[in-house]
Scaffold this motif. Structure first.
Motif, PDB file in Angstrom:
ATOM      1  N   PHE A  54      42.826 126.722  44.590  1.00 20.37           N
ATOM      2  CA  PHE A  54      43.926 125.956  44.013  1.00 20.37           C
ATOM      3  C   PHE A  54      43.367 124.658  43.457  1.00 20.37           C
ATOM      4  N   ASP A  57      47.700 119.541  41.632  1.00 18.50           N
ATOM      5  CA  ASP A  57      48.599 119.329  40.500  1.00 18.50           C
ATOM      6  C   ASP A  57      48.807 117.830  40.319  1.00 18.50           C
ATOM      7  N   GLY A  71      51.263 118.801  45.307  1.00 16.26           N
ATOM      8  CA  GLY A  71      51.441 120.048  44.581  1.00 16.26           C
ATOM      9  C   GLY A  71      50.095 120.658  44.221  1.00 16.26           C
ATOM     10  N   VAL A  72      50.013 121.986  44.288  1.00 16.50           N
ATOM     11  CA  VAL A  72      48.803 122.711  43.890  1.00 16.50           C
ATOM     12  C   VAL A  72      49.197 123.909  43.037  1.00 16.50           C
ATOM     13  N   SER A  73      48.256 124.352  42.220  1.00 17.62           N
ATOM     14  CA  SER A  73      48.448 125.593  41.460  1.00 17.62           C
ATOM     15  C   SER A  73      47.094 126.262  41.333  1.00 17.62           C
ATOM     16  N   ASN A 100      57.172 126.214  44.235  1.00 18.99           N
ATOM     17  CA  ASN A 100      57.959 125.273  43.438  1.00 18.99           C
ATOM     18  C   ASN A 100      58.943 126.130  42.643  1.00 18.99           C
ATOM     19  N   GLN A 103      59.934 125.867  38.803  1.00 12.86           N
ATOM     20  CA  GLN A 103      58.918 126.234  37.803  1.00 12.86           C
ATOM     21  C   GLN A 103      58.795 127.741  37.628  1.00 12.86           C
ATOM     22  N   ARG A 109      48.018 132.666  34.643  1.00  8.32           N
ATOM     23  CA  ARG A 109      46.837 132.135  35.338  1.00  8.32           C
ATOM     24  C   ARG A 109      45.855 133.221  35.746  1.00  8.32           C
ATOM     25  N   TRP A 125      53.487 132.310  41.730  1.00  8.18           N
ATOM     26  CA  TRP A 125      54.305 131.143  41.471  1.00  8.18           C
ATOM     27  C   TRP A 125      53.490 130.183  40.617  1.00  8.18           C
ATOM     28  N   GLU A 126      54.144 129.494  39.731  1.00 11.13           N
ATOM     29  CA  GLU A 126      53.463 128.538  38.844  1.00 11.13           C
ATOM     30  C   GLU A 126      52.759 127.450  39.666  1.00 11.13           C
ATOM     31  N   SER A 127      53.427 126.960  40.706  1.00 13.76           N
ATOM     32  CA  SER A 127      52.804 125.953  41.572  1.00 13.76           C
ATOM     33  C   SER A 127      53.473 125.985  42.936  1.00 13.76           C
ATOM     34  N   TYR A 129      54.079 123.535  46.796  1.00 15.83           N
ATOM     35  CA  TYR A 129      54.001 122.290  47.549  1.00 15.83           C
ATOM     36  C   TYR A 129      53.221 122.576  48.816  1.00 15.83           C
TER      37      TYR A 129
END
Length: 132
Positions: A54, A57, A71-73, A100, A103, A109, A125-127, A129
């Protein structure tokens, strides 16, 4: 999560990843290249984590005073280093990742891959928590 190897005042102290697979491999050391005769050592079992990294973010910077979670993605597949191998001893602890929800889902990705859990139908998921 594991400790970051970067130092600095504005550097986040942890790195986050999802464990894709756990491998138990047997290894034998053959010696260094200049040696003419290679004598293998006894096989030893080594545990290795295959991880999907990850990235932090920067749009969702959490802090205690802000009362907001970090936040991470996932690092996109076409950027350097989205996957790696890790010694399990480096892992500090597991964390709870909260999607999240506003989003939504994405398939940009990572293309269809064995890395996705089957129930997620090649989407992530886009990002998230990070909830410790």
């Amino acid at each position: 999560m594991l400790l970051s190897c970067k130092d600095g005042e504005d550097v986040h102290p942890f790195w986050y990843m999802r464990v894709v697979k756990i491998f138990h491999v047997f290894i034998c050391h053959l010696g260094s290249a200049p040696q003419v005769e290679h004598t293998p050592t006894e096989p030893r079992c080594m545990d290795v984590l295959w991880v999907h990294w990850f990235g932090l973010d920067t749009d969702v910077q959490g802090k205690w005073l802000k009362k907001r979670l970090h936040g991470v993605s996932f690092i996109p597949w076409d950027e350097p280093g989205p996957f790696g191998f890790l010694d399990p001893a480096q892992v500090i602890r597991g964390v709870h990742l909260i999607p999240n929800f506003p989003q939504g889902w994405t398939d940009s990705r990572l293309p269809p891959s064995i890395v996705h859990p089957a129930k997620d139908r090649d989407k992530d998921w886009e990002s998230f928590y990070v909830n410790w």
